[in-house]
Design an enzyme around this catalytic site. Sequence first.
Site, PDB file in Angstrom:
ATOM      1  N   HIS A  91      -7.945  -4.325  -6.260  1.00 36.08           N
ATOM      2  CA  HIS A  91      -9.365  -4.059  -6.539  1.00 36.08           C
ATOM      3  C   HIS A  91      -9.567  -3.544  -7.962  1.00 36.08           C
ATOM      4  O   HIS A  91     -10.657  -3.659  -8.504  1.00 36.08           O
ATOM      5  CB  HIS A  91      -9.941  -3.072  -5.513  1.00 36.08           C
ATOM      6  CG  HIS A  91     -10.223  -3.699  -4.180  1.00 36.08           C
ATOM      7  ND1 HIS A  91     -11.146  -3.200  -3.289  1.00 36.08           N
ATOM      8  CD2 HIS A  91      -9.706  -4.806  -3.586  1.00 36.08           C
ATOM      9  CE1 HIS A  91     -11.184  -3.975  -2.210  1.00 36.08           C
ATOM     10  NE2 HIS A  91     -10.311  -4.941  -2.358  1.00 36.08           N
ATOM     11  N   ASP A  92      -8.530  -2.974  -8.554  1.00 36.50           N
ATOM     12  CA  ASP A  92      -8.623  -2.598  -9.967  1.00 36.50           C
ATOM     13  C   ASP A  92      -8.546  -3.845 -10.848  1.00 36.50           C
ATOM     14  O   ASP A  92      -9.419  -4.098 -11.683  1.00 36.50           O
ATOM     15  CB  ASP A  92      -7.492  -1.618 -10.328  1.00 36.50           C
ATOM     16  CG  ASP A  92      -7.544  -1.221 -11.802  1.00 36.50           C
ATOM     17  OD1 ASP A  92      -8.668  -1.126 -12.349  1.00 36.50           O
ATOM     18  OD2 ASP A  92      -6.485  -1.019 -12.412  1.00 36.50           O
ATOM     19  N   GLY A 135      -9.981  -6.452 -15.369  1.00 34.62           N
ATOM     20  CA  GLY A 135      -8.538  -6.361 -15.601  1.00 34.62           C
ATOM     21  C   GLY A 135      -7.919  -5.072 -15.072  1.00 34.62           C
ATOM     22  O   GLY A 135      -8.597  -4.191 -14.556  1.00 34.62           O
ATOM     23  N   ASP A 157      -7.048  -1.920 -15.566  1.00 35.63           N
ATOM     24  CA  ASP A 157      -7.338  -0.885 -16.552  1.00 35.63           C
ATOM     25  C   ASP A 157      -7.707   0.442 -15.900  1.00 35.63           C
ATOM     26  O   ASP A 157      -8.293   1.312 -16.542  1.00 35.63           O
ATOM     27  CB  ASP A 157      -8.495  -1.349 -17.455  1.00 35.63           C
ATOM     28  CG  ASP A 157      -9.757  -1.633 -16.639  1.00 35.63           C
ATOM     29  OD1 ASP A 157      -9.689  -1.510 -15.392  1.00 35.63           O
ATOM     30  OD2 ASP A 157     -10.797  -1.958 -17.228  1.00 35.63           O
ATOM     31  N   SER A 175     -10.014   1.077 -13.996  1.00 36.56           N
ATOM     32  CA  SER A 175     -11.464   1.337 -13.922  1.00 36.56           C
ATOM     33  C   SER A 175     -11.862   1.797 -12.524  1.00 36.56           C
ATOM     34  O   SER A 175     -12.793   2.591 -12.365  1.00 36.56           O
ATOM     35  CB  SER A 175     -12.262   0.099 -14.326  1.00 36.56           C
ATOM     36  OG  SER A 175     -11.923  -1.006 -13.515  1.00 36.56           O
ATOM     37  N   PRO A 202     -13.499 -10.621  -3.405  1.00 36.76           N
ATOM     38  CA  PRO A 202     -13.895 -11.665  -2.456  1.00 36.76           C
ATOM     39  C   PRO A 202     -14.496 -11.117  -1.158  1.00 36.76           C
ATOM     40  O   PRO A 202     -14.160 -10.021  -0.725  1.00 36.76           O
ATOM     41  CB  PRO A 202     -12.578 -12.402  -2.180  1.00 36.76           C
ATOM     42  CG  PRO A 202     -11.494 -11.507  -2.644  1.00 36.76           C
ATOM     43  CD  PRO A 202     -12.054 -10.574  -3.637  1.00 36.76           C
ATOM     44  N   ASP A 210      -4.419  -5.738  12.138  1.00 42.78           N
ATOM     45  CA  ASP A 210      -3.367  -6.599  12.626  1.00 42.78           C
ATOM     46  C   ASP A 210      -2.866  -6.106  13.966  1.00 42.78           C
ATOM     47  O   ASP A 210      -2.973  -4.942  14.299  1.00 42.78           O
ATOM     48  CB  ASP A 210      -2.218  -6.654  11.613  1.00 42.78           C
ATOM     49  CG  ASP A 210      -1.635  -8.040  11.577  1.00 42.78           C
ATOM     50  OD1 ASP A 210      -1.425  -8.598  12.662  1.00 42.78           O
ATOM     51  OD2 ASP A 210      -1.399  -8.558  10.487  1.00 42.78           O
ATOM     52  N   THR A 262       3.013  -3.995  15.096  1.00 42.04           N
ATOM     53  CA  THR A 262       3.325  -2.762  14.376  1.00 42.04           C
ATOM     54  C   THR A 262       3.325  -2.947  12.866  1.00 42.04           C
ATOM     55  O   THR A 262       4.035  -3.798  12.345  1.00 42.04           O
ATOM     56  CB  THR A 262       4.734  -2.273  14.761  1.00 42.04           C
ATOM     57  OG1 THR A 262       4.909  -2.562  16.127  1.00 42.04           O
ATOM     58  CG2 THR A 262       4.901  -0.799  14.481  1.00 42.04           C
ATOM     59  N   ASP A 295       6.986  -8.385   6.531  1.00 44.37           N
ATOM     60  CA  ASP A 295       7.524  -9.661   7.008  1.00 44.37           C
ATOM     61  C   ASP A 295       6.407 -10.704   7.042  1.00 44.37           C
ATOM     62  O   ASP A 295       5.298 -10.443   6.593  1.00 44.37           O
ATOM     63  CB  ASP A 295       8.184  -9.502   8.391  1.00 44.37           C
ATOM     64  CG  ASP A 295       7.235  -8.888   9.380  1.00 44.37           C
ATOM     65  OD1 ASP A 295       6.047  -9.217   9.326  1.00 44.37           O
ATOM     66  OD2 ASP A 295       7.673  -8.072  10.204  1.00 44.37           O
TER      67      ASP A 295
HETATM   68  C1  HEM Z   1      -8.330 -13.201   0.026  1.00 43.26           C
HETATM   69  C2  HEM Z   1      -9.443 -12.499  -0.061  1.00 43.26           C
HETATM   70  C3  HEM Z   1      -9.619 -11.150   0.569  1.00 43.26           C
HETATM   71  C4  HEM Z   1     -10.670 -10.744   1.318  1.00 43.26           C
HETATM   72  C5  HEM Z   1     -11.894 -11.568   1.665  1.00 43.26           C
HETATM   73  C6  HEM Z   1     -10.432  -9.384   1.728  1.00 43.26           C
HETATM   74  C7  HEM Z   1     -11.294  -8.615   2.506  1.00 43.26           C
HETATM   75  C8  HEM Z   1     -10.965  -7.424   3.112  1.00 43.26           C
HETATM   76  C9  HEM Z   1     -11.798  -6.686   4.045  1.00 43.26           C
HETATM   77  C10 HEM Z   1     -13.187  -7.091   4.472  1.00 43.26           C
HETATM   78  C11 HEM Z   1     -11.115  -5.600   4.450  1.00 43.26           C
HETATM   79  C12 HEM Z   1     -11.593  -4.529   5.425  1.00 43.26           C
HETATM   80  C13 HEM Z   1     -12.257  -3.462   4.633  1.00 43.26           C
HETATM   81  C14 HEM Z   1     -13.104  -2.515   5.452  1.00 43.26           C
HETATM   82  O1  HEM Z   1     -13.643  -2.896   6.492  1.00 43.26           O
HETATM   83  O2  HEM Z   1     -13.255  -1.356   5.037  1.00 43.26           O
HETATM   84  C15 HEM Z   1      -9.838  -5.624   3.778  1.00 43.26           C
HETATM   85  C16 HEM Z   1      -8.853  -4.695   3.933  1.00 43.26           C
HETATM   86  C17 HEM Z   1      -7.665  -4.713   3.255  1.00 43.26           C
HETATM   87  N1  HEM Z   1      -7.290  -5.583   2.240  1.00 43.26           N
HETATM   88 FE1  HEM Z   1      -8.256  -7.268   1.710  1.00 43.26          FE
HETATM   89  N2  HEM Z   1      -9.231  -8.988   1.211  1.00 43.26           N
HETATM   90  C18 HEM Z   1      -8.683 -10.036   0.507  1.00 43.26           C
HETATM   91  C19 HEM Z   1      -7.490 -10.032  -0.198  1.00 43.26           C
HETATM   92  C20 HEM Z   1      -6.619  -8.974  -0.245  1.00 43.26           C
HETATM   93  C21 HEM Z   1      -5.470  -8.889  -1.114  1.00 43.26           C
HETATM   94  C22 HEM Z   1      -5.086  -9.938  -2.160  1.00 43.26           C
HETATM   95  C23 HEM Z   1      -4.861  -7.691  -0.843  1.00 43.26           C
HETATM   96  C24 HEM Z   1      -3.638  -7.077  -1.474  1.00 43.26           C
HETATM   97  C25 HEM Z   1      -2.734  -7.714  -2.175  1.00 43.26           C
HETATM   98  C26 HEM Z   1      -5.635  -7.040   0.201  1.00 43.26           C
HETATM   99  C27 HEM Z   1      -5.312  -5.845   0.808  1.00 43.26           C
HETATM  100  C28 HEM Z   1      -6.041  -5.250   1.823  1.00 43.26           C
HETATM  101  C29 HEM Z   1      -5.568  -4.114   2.586  1.00 43.26           C
HETATM  102  C30 HEM Z   1      -4.216  -3.447   2.427  1.00 43.26           C
HETATM  103  C31 HEM Z   1      -6.585  -3.777   3.477  1.00 43.26           C
HETATM  104  C32 HEM Z   1      -6.575  -2.654   4.479  1.00 43.26           C
HETATM  105  C33 HEM Z   1      -7.018  -1.406   3.787  1.00 43.26           C
HETATM  106  C34 HEM Z   1      -6.035  -0.286   3.870  1.00 43.26           C
HETATM  107  O3  HEM Z   1      -4.991  -0.427   4.522  1.00 43.26           O
HETATM  108  O4  HEM Z   1      -6.322   0.763   3.245  1.00 43.26           O
HETATM  109  N3  HEM Z   1      -6.699  -7.835   0.512  1.00 43.26           N
HETATM  110  N4  HEM Z   1      -9.787  -6.728   2.939  1.00 43.26           N
END
Ligand code: HEM
Length: 274
Positions: free
Chosen positions: A11-12, A17, A19, A21, A108, A192, A195, A200
């Site tokens: 998200h940063d 970029g 940075d 922010s 996204p 998910d 666990t 993996d």
């Molecule tokens: C492909 C597009 C992506 C979309 C549409 C997306 C969307 C979301 C949404 C809607 C949530 C739930 C947030 C909430 O309800 O508060 C979430 C959680 C999360 N996203 Fe994504 N995400 C995307 C890509 C990624 C990527 C690239 C990563 C990391 C490399 C990532 C890591 C995470 C993690 C770890 C969580 C859980 C939050 C936590 O454990 O603190 N996401 N995402």
Amino acid sequence: MAASLIRLHFHDCFVQGCDASILLDETPSIQSEKTAIPNINSARGYNVIEDAKREVERLCPRVVSCADILTVAARDASVAVGGPSWNVKLGRKDSTTANRARANSDLPSPFADANTLISAFSVKGLTTRDMIALSGIYYISSFTIAYTRPSPMLLFRSRIYSNGTDIDPGFASTRRRQCPQTGGDSTLAPLDLVTPNSFDNNYFKNLVQRKGLLISDQVLFTSASTKDIVDGYSKNPRSFAADFASAMIKMGEIQPLLAPNGIVRKTCGSILVN
Ligand code: HEM
């Protein structure tokens, strides 16, 4: 927390970029990204980075940027849960600005279709394969959606009540029990099923079994442009881990802010340097 730190880095980097922010707090001149829709009550781990920064400042003041600390933390988070390691190039500077509007537009949406997701990553220089590999992080997230969102279930309610063919019926009925068609918005729903906290390829196995939670998860398997990659990762955990590492390196190098631009902040939440 490992997955959360990787997400914080993502998200940063997607907003002007890598940075740091995203770490800036609101001031009269800074519209903090922390309150952007994808981040508010959702992004976490700010304190982990601030604690690390404090330690680094104690030993070596005003040398290491918050942006570099966040990038290294994301790599170490992967290693901590048994994921791949990689070398992190250093030298990022911290921004003096944040951009909430860009956080709202450039991160996204969970309702996006595959092509929209592909282009959201491609404008940042990342390929479809990078995007899919990075999404594998969901499997290690211990995040429970409803903890944090006022109406979190909206994110996946439409999917589990869709009666579509892209969802496993048993999975849909389990999820429906947790998430009634109306009300019940405070119920917890793990992102998910299995666990978390071990790296993996089960995220991809779930998608192949039509057990993706978010619409933006499952489209990765239903869309022709991404299906083969998901299928490949579901069968080959090593190629997933290798691609995850290379995608993380690319993500960490989006629009780097380099000297003579940028600053090294004293604390990550503000632009003070002294
Ligand atoms: C492909 C597009 C992506 C979309 C549409 C997306 C969307 C979301 C949404 C809607 C949530 C739930 C947030 C909430 O309800 O508060 C979430 C959680 C999360 N996203 Fe994504 N995400 C995307 C890509 C990624 C990527 C690239 C990563 C990391 C490399 C990532 C890591 C995470 C993690 C770890 C969580 C859980 C939050 C936590 O454990 O603190 N996401 N995402």
